[in-house]
Design an enzyme around this catalytic site. Sequence first.
Site, PDB file in Angstrom:
ATOM      1  N   GLN A 257     -20.605 -28.662   1.551  1.00 19.03           N
ATOM      2  CA  GLN A 257     -20.918 -27.292   2.241  1.00 19.03           C
ATOM      3  C   GLN A 257     -22.331 -27.374   2.831  1.00 19.03           C
ATOM      4  OE1 GLN A 257     -18.839 -24.999   3.230  1.00 19.03           O
ATOM      5  NE2 GLN A 257     -17.020 -25.898   2.060  1.00 19.03           N
ATOM      6  N   ASP A 366      -8.190 -26.114   1.848  1.00 14.41           N
ATOM      7  CA  ASP A 366      -9.319 -26.017   2.755  1.00 14.41           C
ATOM      8  C   ASP A 366      -9.109 -27.037   3.800  1.00 14.41           C
ATOM      9  OD1 ASP A 366     -11.876 -25.441   3.562  1.00 14.41           O
ATOM     10  OD2 ASP A 366     -12.912 -26.537   1.682  1.00 14.41           O
ATOM     11  N   CYS A 393     -12.461 -22.064   7.834  1.00 14.14           N
ATOM     12  CA  CYS A 393     -13.759 -21.966   8.632  1.00 14.14           C
ATOM     13  C   CYS A 393     -13.476 -21.797  10.216  1.00 14.14           C
ATOM     14  CB  CYS A 393     -14.547 -23.551   8.408  1.00 14.14           C
ATOM     15  SG  CYS A 393     -13.675 -24.875   9.109  1.00 14.14           S
TER      16      CYS A 393
END
Length: 435
Positions: A257, A366, A393
């Site tokens: 990240q 994810d 995201c």
Amino acid sequence: MSHQAQGPAPTTAATVGDELELDITNVAHGGIFVARHEGRVIFVSDTLPGERVRARLTEANHKSFWRAETVAVINAAPKRQPHIWGAASVDRAPEDRAGGAEFGHIELGFQRELKRQVLADALQRMAGIATDVVVEPVAVSAKASPGDAMDGTGWRTRVSLHVAADGTIGPYAARSHRVIPIDDLPLAEHELELRAPLDTLFHNAASVDLVAPSKGDVQVLVSARDGNGKPKRVPHGLIHEIVADREFELDRSGFWQVHSMAADTLYHAVQNIIDPTTFDPRASNLDLYGGVGLLAAAVGDKFGPTTRITSVESDPEAVAFAARNLKEWAGATAEADRVDRFLQRLLREADAAERARLAAATVVLDPPRSGAGKAVVDQLVALAPQQIVYVACDPVALARDVSLFRKQGYELKTLRAFDLFPNTHHVEAVALLCK
């Protein structure tokens, strides 16, 4: 925020380079804003709702919409601020503005409101869900200054710079592959910014990447070009990241990240959003698109050392690190496979006992910015896990996939959103879907 044109079809012709005075009405996905000109939608950069700007057309060949970039602000909105990065300011010609901070001219709290609007609008339009979600601010790391939290700077731990033909390095201009020379990196952690060789020429290099791990020194990774002009792979090197007193090992050029507190934020968000009343540590729990094991570790830390969880990731090197990072859980494994192929194999090969363990499972996924997509959603629904934790995201990809899940019996139970990319249009969301 529907972007459909209203009223009669537009008739006026225009060419790229024409300038128009436009009133900006709302925000669209992708860090751009919406105006209308004689019935036609125009997507405009470097502005915000409530402004009147002079904008130059960059695309004028679509029947339903054009694109433009702001060249002058005629009437500024109250939430406009001096850009946090001079290299990206509207005072520069559009072709000379650095990309990567497209909301930097907007007051930070209002940036979050615009991101909330984009997320809420996508869920309403695509999934038929009304939500009162808020975009939560994220604390800055101990390395940052107090002012960084106030203006959304000092958070990037990874920066990729490109190399121009003359060896100059910098970001690309927005929406182009033109390298913009710069003398600062305000979004970067201060130590990374200090180490950035912005005034150095890198002849025959393809890119310069900077990595500031939470443990150890800043790494400067120069990707050279081979004899054919193609980028060479950066040599391997280990780095260590600390999350909740746990250490993760990964390659210095591997995925992690970007925001200094993002891994910690998502680790705790995943732990807190799982419904503990339906979590079964003995089920065949899954961590899809698992990287080096961050979210699988979050589940294991929450529910104990007997937790069974399989982390699935297509990058074999990341999988090797995940196996090391998850080794203390006897029931944790890491598999190298594409998620769709892995799920297809489960559907094909699982016996009745394994199907029952999958039906009792919690699945964390994810996916990349493009989302999980219909094939993976359909496969997950066929496995029928108890609950699905979706880390996203991209708000539009999330809304599309939530719609696909809803059509097959999974409802959105909880949604949180985090401002992990201040001064950009990006927003991170964590969703819980249950049968």
